[in-house]
Design a protein around this motif. Structure first.
Motif, PDB file in Angstrom:
ATOM      1  N   PRO A 240      -0.620   0.224  10.056  1.00 35.93           N
ATOM      2  CA  PRO A 240      -1.355  -1.028  10.303  1.00 35.93           C
ATOM      3  C   PRO A 240      -2.362  -1.377   9.218  1.00 35.93           C
ATOM      4  N   LEU A 241      -3.092  -0.399   8.702  1.00 38.59           N
ATOM      5  CA  LEU A 241      -4.083  -0.709   7.668  1.00 38.59           C
ATOM      6  C   LEU A 241      -3.408  -1.072   6.350  1.00 38.59           C
ATOM      7  N   THR A 242      -2.298  -0.440   6.046  1.00 38.83           N
ATOM      8  CA  THR A 242      -1.551  -0.799   4.836  1.00 38.83           C
ATOM      9  C   THR A 242      -1.164  -2.267   4.875  1.00 38.83           C
ATOM     10  N   MET A 243      -0.639  -2.713   6.003  1.00 37.55           N
ATOM     11  CA  MET A 243      -0.196  -4.101   6.115  1.00 37.55           C
ATOM     12  C   MET A 243      -1.388  -5.068   6.121  1.00 37.55           C
ATOM     13  N   SER A 244      -2.497  -4.645   6.718  1.00 40.10           N
ATOM     14  CA  SER A 244      -3.685  -5.499   6.716  1.00 40.10           C
ATOM     15  C   SER A 244      -4.218  -5.682   5.294  1.00 40.10           C
ATOM     16  N   PHE A 245      -4.238  -4.602   4.516  1.00 42.09           N
ATOM     17  CA  PHE A 245      -4.683  -4.716   3.127  1.00 42.09           C
ATOM     18  C   PHE A 245      -3.672  -5.482   2.283  1.00 42.09           C
ATOM     19  N   LEU A 246      -2.391  -5.375   2.622  1.00 40.85           N
ATOM     20  CA  LEU A 246      -1.377  -6.149   1.911  1.00 40.85           C
ATOM     21  C   LEU A 246      -1.651  -7.639   2.046  1.00 40.85           C
ATOM     22  N   VAL A 247      -1.923  -8.069   3.272  1.00 47.20           N
ATOM     23  CA  VAL A 247      -2.225  -9.481   3.508  1.00 47.20           C
ATOM     24  C   VAL A 247      -3.545  -9.874   2.852  1.00 47.20           C
ATOM     25  N   LEU A 248      -4.537  -8.991   2.918  1.00 49.27           N
ATOM     26  CA  LEU A 248      -5.839  -9.282   2.308  1.00 49.27           C
ATOM     27  C   LEU A 248      -5.700  -9.483   0.804  1.00 49.27           C
ATOM     28  N   GLU A 249      -4.935  -8.624   0.146  1.00 52.79           N
ATOM     29  CA  GLU A 249      -4.805  -8.732  -1.311  1.00 52.79           C
ATOM     30  C   GLU A 249      -3.952  -9.922  -1.726  1.00 52.79           C
ATOM     31  N   PHE A 250      -3.066 -10.393  -0.846  1.00 51.98           N
ATOM     32  CA  PHE A 250      -2.230 -11.526  -1.203  1.00 51.98           C
ATOM     33  C   PHE A 250      -2.828 -12.866  -0.800  1.00 51.98           C
ATOM     34  N   THR A 251      -3.704 -12.878   0.196  1.00 51.40           N
ATOM     35  CA  THR A 251      -4.326 -14.135   0.626  1.00 51.40           C
ATOM     36  C   THR A 251      -5.769 -14.251   0.160  1.00 51.40           C
ATOM     37  N   GLY A 252      -6.458 -13.124   0.019  1.00 53.00           N
ATOM     38  CA  GLY A 252      -7.875 -13.152  -0.332  1.00 53.00           C
ATOM     39  C   GLY A 252      -8.753 -13.654   0.793  1.00 53.00           C
ATOM     40  N   ASP A 253      -8.228 -13.707   2.015  1.00 55.33           N
ATOM     41  CA  ASP A 253      -8.959 -14.243   3.160  1.00 55.33           C
ATOM     42  C   ASP A 253      -9.180 -13.129   4.170  1.00 55.33           C
ATOM     43  N   ILE A 254     -10.430 -12.717   4.331  1.00 53.63           N
ATOM     44  CA  ILE A 254     -10.738 -11.621   5.237  1.00 53.63           C
ATOM     45  C   ILE A 254     -10.511 -12.004   6.693  1.00 53.63           C
ATOM     46  N   ASN A 255     -10.656 -13.290   7.026  1.00 51.29           N
ATOM     47  CA  ASN A 255     -10.463 -13.722   8.410  1.00 51.29           C
ATOM     48  C   ASN A 255      -8.983 -13.656   8.816  1.00 51.29           C
ATOM     49  N   ILE A 256      -8.101 -14.054   7.893  1.00 50.71           N
ATOM     50  CA  ILE A 256      -6.677 -13.958   8.167  1.00 50.71           C
ATOM     51  C   ILE A 256      -6.265 -12.499   8.295  1.00 50.71           C
ATOM     52  N   SER A 257      -6.842 -11.668   7.440  1.00 50.49           N
ATOM     53  CA  SER A 257      -6.542 -10.231   7.510  1.00 50.49           C
ATOM     54  C   SER A 257      -7.017  -9.648   8.824  1.00 50.49           C
ATOM     55  N   ALA A 258      -8.156 -10.139   9.338  1.00 50.12           N
ATOM     56  CA  ALA A 258      -8.644  -9.678  10.633  1.00 50.12           C
ATOM     57  C   ALA A 258      -7.673 -10.079  11.747  1.00 50.12           C
ATOM     58  N   ALA A 259      -7.111 -11.274  11.644  1.00 48.95           N
ATOM     59  CA  ALA A 259      -6.125 -11.711  12.632  1.00 48.95           C
ATOM     60  C   ALA A 259      -4.891 -10.832  12.578  1.00 48.95           C
ATOM     61  N   VAL A 260      -4.474 -10.489  11.368  1.00 48.31           N
ATOM     62  CA  VAL A 260      -3.326  -9.610  11.202  1.00 48.31           C
ATOM     63  C   VAL A 260      -3.615  -8.230  11.789  1.00 48.31           C
ATOM     64  N   LEU A 261      -4.815  -7.717  11.516  1.00 47.16           N
ATOM     65  CA  LEU A 261      -5.194  -6.384  12.016  1.00 47.16           C
ATOM     66  C   LEU A 261      -5.234  -6.365  13.538  1.00 47.16           C
TER      67      LEU A 261
END
Length: 261
Positions: A240-261
């Motif tokens: 789960p954290l790998t995928m959350s960081f994947l989205v964070l590094e590709f979007t640069g949006d911490i809020n979207i990454s929080a939704a993913v997490l």
């Protein structure tokens, strides 16, 4: 790695750290995503979160990423468009999508196991199994080439083009079958990137159903694709954290990454 570790008189945890650094560097260089690589090693190679191993893993990931750029290596980052940040009530459909993704992840893994079990029951010789799998893959590829390989190009296509509900559903079924057949008949490889494509297709399919039925007419299909991509991959791979960081590094949006997490 164990053989080399023995020759160098390294302890078991030191050998594991070296293997983790290698895996972290490979993932980081391939995706141009150093934090994703580091947490991939934490969750899938080392198996525990350790402060002592954080520095070597991050260092290996950064060095691999910068070296790949400097050498002009082919990297396959996922380019995501700008996405609207979901608010509180808008998060509910994505939470349900996480539950849906878990069921689909279990189904995919069971399908692979059932194919392997079926081939064993009929006592099909091991060398013949990839041959039959290749024939099946060729038939699926005649329907759409997007089922082939790990799906880098297909994933980019799904994030940049509009596709109809029937097309997305058909591609999801075909890629599902292709992945299960490939692994079940003995091809090399895994489901790391294939699960990203399957998850993105599942998210788009989920959003299209909610919009069509009027349950959630304002849901963003692209955001659903991102959440589906990360949640299905987390269910299959267990990261789960790998995928959350994947989205964070590709979007640069911490809020979207929080939704993913």
């Amino acid at each position: 790695a164990s053989h080399i570790g023995g020759r160098l008189n390294l302890r078991r945890n030191e050998v594991r750290m070296l293997v983790g650094c290698g895996a972290a560097g490979a993932i980081a260089a391939a995706f141009n995503a150093p934090f994703t690589g580091a947490f991939y090693a934490f969750e899938l190679i080392i198996g525990v979160y350790s402060v002592a191993m954080l520095a070597p893993l991050i260092t290996a990931s950064l060095v691999a990423t910068f070296a790949a750029r400097w050498l002009g290596a082919v990297q396959t980052p996922i380019y995501l468009p700008h996405l609207a940040t979901p608010s509180g009530p808008e998060m509910v459909p994505f939470l349900i999508l996480g539950l849906v993704s878990s069921g689909v992840a279990i189904t995919i893994m069971l399908a692979v196991a059932q194919i392997e079990r079926g081939l064993s029951i009929i006592r099909l010789p091991q060398p013949v199994r990839p041959f039959l799998g290749g024939i099946a893959m060729g038939g699926l590829a005649l329907l759409t080439p997007q089922v082939l390989s790990s799906g880098h190009g297909a994933l980019d296509l799904q994030f940049t083009t509009e596709t109809g509900l029937a097309t997305v559903a058909l591609l999801f079924i075909l890629k599902f079958l292709a992945s299960a057949v490939s692994l079940g008949t003995g091809f090399r490889g895994g489901l790391f990137f294939a699960s990203l494509l399957l998850g993105a297709l599942l998210g788009k399919l989920y959003a299209a159903v909610l919009v069509t039925t009027g349950i959630a007419p304002h849901i963003d299909p692209l955001l659903a694709a991102v959440v589906g991509m990360a949640s299905l991959a987390s269910g299959i791979i267990g990261s789960p954290l790998t995928m959350s960081f994947l989205v964070l590094e590709f979007t640069g949006d911490i809020n979207i990454s929080a939704a993913v997490l």
